[in-house]
Motif scaffolding. Structure first.
Motif, PDB file in Angstrom:
ATOM      1  N   PRO A 182       0.818  -1.230   0.000  1.00  0.00           N
ATOM      2  CA  PRO A 182       0.000   0.000   0.000  1.00  0.00           C
ATOM      3  C   PRO A 182       0.845   1.270   0.000  1.00  0.00           C
ATOM      4  O   PRO A 182       0.494   2.253  -0.665  1.00  0.00           O
ATOM      5  CB  PRO A 182      -0.829  -0.128   1.285  1.00  0.00           C
ATOM      6  CG  PRO A 182      -0.855  -1.580   1.585  1.00  0.00           C
ATOM      7  CD  PRO A 182       0.467  -2.108   1.141  1.00  0.00           C
ATOM      8  N   ALA A 183       1.950   1.253   0.742  1.00  0.00           N
ATOM      9  CA  ALA A 183       2.810   2.436   0.789  1.00  0.00           C
ATOM     10  C   ALA A 183       3.471   2.680  -0.566  1.00  0.00           C
ATOM     11  O   ALA A 183       3.595   3.832  -1.019  1.00  0.00           O
ATOM     12  CB  ALA A 183       3.861   2.271   1.881  1.00  0.00           C
ATOM     13  N   ILE A 184       3.897   1.605  -1.230  1.00  0.00           N
ATOM     14  CA  ILE A 184       4.476   1.752  -2.563  1.00  0.00           C
ATOM     15  C   ILE A 184       3.433   2.310  -3.527  1.00  0.00           C
ATOM     16  O   ILE A 184       3.712   3.228  -4.312  1.00  0.00           O
ATOM     17  CB  ILE A 184       5.012   0.400  -3.079  1.00  0.00           C
ATOM     18  CG1 ILE A 184       6.246  -0.043  -2.278  1.00  0.00           C
ATOM     19  CG2 ILE A 184       5.316   0.466  -4.569  1.00  0.00           C
ATOM     20  CD1 ILE A 184       7.517   0.682  -2.606  1.00  0.00           C
ATOM     21  N   ALA A 185       2.229   1.764  -3.461  1.00  0.00           N
ATOM     22  CA  ALA A 185       1.165   2.219  -4.366  1.00  0.00           C
ATOM     23  C   ALA A 185       0.828   3.683  -4.141  1.00  0.00           C
ATOM     24  O   ALA A 185       0.446   4.396  -5.076  1.00  0.00           O
ATOM     25  CB  ALA A 185      -0.080   1.352  -4.184  1.00  0.00           C
ATOM     26  N   GLY A 186       0.959   4.157  -2.905  1.00  0.00           N
ATOM     27  CA  GLY A 186       0.590   5.535  -2.579  1.00  0.00           C
ATOM     28  C   GLY A 186       1.760   6.496  -2.550  1.00  0.00           C
ATOM     29  O   GLY A 186       1.611   7.627  -2.057  1.00  0.00           O
ATOM     30  N   HIS A 187       2.934   6.092  -3.068  1.00  0.00           N
ATOM     31  CA  HIS A 187       4.105   6.966  -2.978  1.00  0.00           C
ATOM     32  C   HIS A 187       3.918   8.227  -3.808  1.00  0.00           C
ATOM     33  O   HIS A 187       3.162   8.256  -4.780  1.00  0.00           O
ATOM     34  CB  HIS A 187       5.360   6.217  -3.415  1.00  0.00           C
ATOM     35  CG  HIS A 187       5.483   6.044  -4.906  1.00  0.00           C
ATOM     36  ND1 HIS A 187       4.949   4.971  -5.590  1.00  0.00           N
ATOM     37  CD2 HIS A 187       6.077   6.823  -5.851  1.00  0.00           C
ATOM     38  CE1 HIS A 187       5.210   5.086  -6.877  1.00  0.00           C
ATOM     39  NE2 HIS A 187       5.892   6.204  -7.064  1.00  0.00           N
ATOM     40  N   GLN A 188       4.638   9.266  -3.410  1.00  0.00           N
ATOM     41  CA  GLN A 188       4.607  10.526  -4.150  1.00  0.00           C
ATOM     42  C   GLN A 188       5.568  10.429  -5.325  1.00  0.00           C
ATOM     43  O   GLN A 188       6.777  10.269  -5.153  1.00  0.00           O
ATOM     44  CB  GLN A 188       5.013  11.689  -3.233  1.00  0.00           C
ATOM     45  CG  GLN A 188       5.042  13.037  -3.934  1.00  0.00           C
ATOM     46  CD  GLN A 188       5.493  14.154  -3.004  1.00  0.00           C
ATOM     47  OE1 GLN A 188       5.611  13.955  -1.793  1.00  0.00           O
ATOM     48  NE2 GLN A 188       5.739  15.329  -3.564  1.00  0.00           N
ATOM     49  N   ALA A 189       5.035  10.527  -6.528  1.00  0.00           N
ATOM     50  CA  ALA A 189       5.857  10.369  -7.723  1.00  0.00           C
ATOM     51  C   ALA A 189       6.745  11.589  -7.931  1.00  0.00           C
ATOM     52  O   ALA A 189       6.360  12.727  -7.621  1.00  0.00           O
ATOM     53  CB  ALA A 189       4.969  10.149  -8.940  1.00  0.00           C
ATOM     54  N   ASP A 190       7.930  11.358  -8.451  1.00  0.00           N
ATOM     55  CA  ASP A 190       8.811  12.452  -8.833  1.00  0.00           C
ATOM     56  C   ASP A 190       8.180  13.159 -10.031  1.00  0.00           C
ATOM     57  O   ASP A 190       7.846  12.520 -11.033  1.00  0.00           O
ATOM     58  CB  ASP A 190      10.188  11.889  -9.191  1.00  0.00           C
ATOM     59  CG  ASP A 190      11.238  12.961  -9.387  1.00  0.00           C
ATOM     60  OD1 ASP A 190      10.964  13.958 -10.086  1.00  0.00           O
ATOM     61  OD2 ASP A 190      12.347  12.809  -8.853  1.00  0.00           O
ATOM     62  N   PRO A 191       8.011  14.479  -9.975  1.00  0.00           N
ATOM     63  CA  PRO A 191       7.346  15.180 -11.080  1.00  0.00           C
ATOM     64  C   PRO A 191       8.232  15.382 -12.303  1.00  0.00           C
ATOM     65  O   PRO A 191       7.759  15.868 -13.337  1.00  0.00           O
ATOM     66  CB  PRO A 191       6.987  16.528 -10.447  1.00  0.00           C
ATOM     67  CG  PRO A 191       8.038  16.744  -9.401  1.00  0.00           C
ATOM     68  CD  PRO A 191       8.336  15.376  -8.857  1.00  0.00           C
ATOM     69  N   GLY A 192       9.494  15.021 -12.200  1.00  0.00           N
ATOM     70  CA  GLY A 192      10.406  15.244 -13.315  1.00  0.00           C
ATOM     71  C   GLY A 192      10.146  14.324 -14.492  1.00  0.00           C
ATOM     72  O   GLY A 192       9.371  13.367 -14.425  1.00  0.00           O
ATOM     73  N   SER A 193      10.839  14.610 -15.587  1.00  0.00           N
ATOM     74  CA  SER A 193      10.708  13.810 -16.799  1.00  0.00           C
ATOM     75  C   SER A 193      11.156  12.380 -16.543  1.00  0.00           C
ATOM     76  O   SER A 193      12.130  12.129 -15.842  1.00  0.00           O
ATOM     77  CB  SER A 193      11.549  14.422 -17.922  1.00  0.00           C
ATOM     78  OG  SER A 193      11.623  13.542 -19.025  1.00  0.00           O
ATOM     79  N   ARG A 194      10.436  11.430 -17.160  1.00  0.00           N
ATOM     80  CA  ARG A 194      10.786  10.015 -17.015  1.00  0.00           C
ATOM     81  C   ARG A 194      11.504   9.487 -18.254  1.00  0.00           C
ATOM     82  O   ARG A 194      11.867   8.306 -18.311  1.00  0.00           O
ATOM     83  CB  ARG A 194       9.518   9.204 -16.749  1.00  0.00           C
ATOM     84  CG  ARG A 194       8.640   9.789 -15.636  1.00  0.00           C
ATOM     85  CD  ARG A 194       7.510   8.866 -15.244  1.00  0.00           C
ATOM     86  NE  ARG A 194       7.987   7.732 -14.491  1.00  0.00           N
ATOM     87  CZ  ARG A 194       8.310   7.778 -13.192  1.00  0.00           C
ATOM     88  NH1 ARG A 194       8.231   8.908 -12.527  1.00  0.00           N
ATOM     89  NH2 ARG A 194       8.725   6.683 -12.579  1.00  0.00           N
ATOM     90  N   ASP A 195      11.731  10.342 -19.232  1.00  0.00           N
ATOM     91  CA  ASP A 195      12.327   9.890 -20.477  1.00  0.00           C
ATOM     92  C   ASP A 195      13.766   9.420 -20.295  1.00  0.00           C
ATOM     93  O   ASP A 195      14.279   8.641 -21.100  1.00  0.00           O
ATOM     94  CB  ASP A 195      12.294  11.016 -21.521  1.00  0.00           C
ATOM     95  CG  ASP A 195      10.890  11.319 -22.005  1.00  0.00           C
ATOM     96  OD1 ASP A 195      10.011  10.452 -21.831  1.00  0.00           O
ATOM     97  OD2 ASP A 195      10.674  12.416 -22.542  1.00  0.00           O
ATOM     98  N   ALA A 196      14.440   9.903 -19.239  1.00  0.00           N
ATOM     99  CA  ALA A 196      15.847   9.557 -19.047  1.00  0.00           C
ATOM    100  C   ALA A 196      16.058   8.230 -18.334  1.00  0.00           C
ATOM    101  O   ALA A 196      17.187   7.777 -18.198  1.00  0.00           O
ATOM    102  CB  ALA A 196      16.543  10.667 -18.247  1.00  0.00           C
ATOM    103  N   LEU A 197      14.990   7.604 -17.863  1.00  0.00           N
ATOM    104  CA  LEU A 197      15.155   6.407 -17.047  1.00  0.00           C
ATOM    105  C   LEU A 197      15.875   5.283 -17.788  1.00  0.00           C
ATOM    106  O   LEU A 197      15.589   4.993 -18.947  1.00  0.00           O
ATOM    107  CB  LEU A 197      13.797   5.888 -16.584  1.00  0.00           C
ATOM    108  CG  LEU A 197      12.991   6.781 -15.632  1.00  0.00           C
ATOM    109  CD1 LEU A 197      11.702   6.075 -15.243  1.00  0.00           C
ATOM    110  CD2 LEU A 197      13.795   7.132 -14.402  1.00  0.00           C
ATOM    111  N   THR A 198      16.766   4.632 -17.083  1.00  0.00           N
ATOM    112  CA  THR A 198      17.382   3.411 -17.588  1.00  0.00           C
ATOM    113  C   THR A 198      16.291   2.353 -17.754  1.00  0.00           C
ATOM    114  O   THR A 198      15.439   2.209 -16.871  1.00  0.00           O
ATOM    115  CB  THR A 198      18.436   2.910 -16.597  1.00  0.00           C
ATOM    116  OG1 THR A 198      19.439   3.924 -16.448  1.00  0.00           O
ATOM    117  CG2 THR A 198      19.069   1.614 -17.059  1.00  0.00           C
ATOM    118  N   PRO A 199      16.278   1.613 -18.854  1.00  0.00           N
ATOM    119  CA  PRO A 199      15.265   0.567 -19.012  1.00  0.00           C
ATOM    120  C   PRO A 199      15.276  -0.396 -17.836  1.00  0.00           C
ATOM    121  O   PRO A 199      16.331  -0.793 -17.339  1.00  0.00           O
ATOM    122  CB  PRO A 199      15.676  -0.131 -20.315  1.00  0.00           C
ATOM    123  CG  PRO A 199      16.393   0.927 -21.085  1.00  0.00           C
ATOM    124  CD  PRO A 199      17.139   1.733 -20.060  1.00  0.00           C
TER     125      PRO A 199
END
Length: 322
Positions: free
Chosen positions: A55-72
């Motif tokens: 539940p805590a993972i599901a409710g975490h506050q997402a980083d508002p930054g761009s996700r395009d840079a994420l490593t696959p």
């Protein structure tokens, strides 16, 4: 504290982020890459984690930054240094899948008023989880951009009420040769348990993070489940995994790689393009995206977090205190 976003040059094309079939051909020992077979990449590694954490993972506050840079995801979970499970980059993903991470207890000792043995659930319960899209830089001169989920380390350490004598904080990884085949190897140079440490001011800095998840789920075993340190301005070996001990100390603690090769691995181990490791220049890094030919980019001082953390080392000779 606002998070510095990865540079445009780090951006991974969305089609690479979304694909599951990742082929990483071996580019030779000098590049240090391990080939990922199409068969292994066809089976994504999903790890829901313990019931209490979901539940805590599901409710975490997402980083508002761009996700395009994420490593696959498939690269981040199949190209790992976790010597407790083997020395090859692919060993942790193969050898850690049956690793038992719940229940999990952490021993807290040393210069603090609230010491003892604590369930990880009790430590994390009541703390709001947040996501941080973070640069991750290995001393082997490769890098990733990873979306860790957790809490500032300072919020956890404050629960234990460290005293004024606590100048450093030391961490240890689990020792369990039954589950961790790397600890059974007679060729291992590491004296188990794996140990790491920080100065208290480093540990209490807002960028220092205790992670229990990544990519919207609990940490996979090969990435340090169930709880690991993330210190984004230092080389990756400082971000100790599968933590079972936290000790507040008046003196500088021993650290694993420094004990093995003190001339190669300093206590501080801040990312510094001007101080090279004997085997790897730190001036630039390979950005791992799953491409057959990973691009190379210049390494930034403190891994791009200089504005936030340089003041911690004011007046220090960073070549001598590497």
């Amino acid at each position: 504290m606002a998070q510095q976003q990865p540079l445009p040059s780090e951006i991974t094309p969305p089609e690479i982020w979304h694909r599951r079939k990742v082929i990483m051909a071996g580019l030779g020992a000098g590049l240090g890459l391990t080939a990922l077979s199409a068969k292994s990449a066809d089976a994504p590694i999903d790890y829901p984690g313990p019931d209490w954490l979901q539940p805590a993972i599901a409710g975490h506050q997402a980083d508002p930054g761009s996700r395009d840079a994420l490593t696959p995801y498939d690269v981040a979970t199949r190209y790992n240094n976790f010597y407790e499970f083997g020395t090859d980059k692919s060993d942790p993903a193969k050898n850690a899948q049956d690793f038992v991470t719940d229940p999990w207890r952490v021993t807290v000792s040393g210069a603090a008023n609230n010491i003892g043995e604590f369930d990880l659930e009790a430590i994390i319960r009541g703390l709001a989880l947040e996501e941080r899209i973070t640069r991750f830089r290995c001393v082997e001169a490769w890098s990733m951009v990873l979306p860790f989920i957790g809490v500032p380390l300072s919020k956890v350490l404050s629960q234990f009420d460290p005293t004024g004598d606590a100048k450093y904080v030391a961490f240890e990884t689990l020792v369990d040769p039954e589950q961790m085949p790397g600890q059974r190897s007679r060729f291992s140079t590491i004296q188990w348990p794996y140990q790491e440490g920080l100065r208290m001011d480093e540990a209490m800095h807002d960028l220092c993070f205790l992670a229990v998840g990544m990519y919207g789920q609990a940490l996979p075993p090969q990435n340090g489940a169930p709880v690991r340190l993330v210190v984004p301005w230092k080389y990756g070996f400082k971000s100790i995994k599968s933590i079972v001990s936290i000790r507040f100390s008046e003196t500088q603690p021993a650290t694993a790689w420094n004990q093995i090769q003190p001339q190669e691995y300093g206590f501080y181990s801040n990312v510094n393009p001007q101080v090279s490791h004997p085997r790897w220049s730190q001036a630039s890094e390979r950005v791992l995206t799953g491409s057959l030919f990973p691009k190379r980019q210049d390494t930034l001082m403190f891994n791009g977090y200089a504005d936030e953390v340089a003041s911690l080392y004011a007046g220090m000779d960073l070549k001598a205190n590497f």
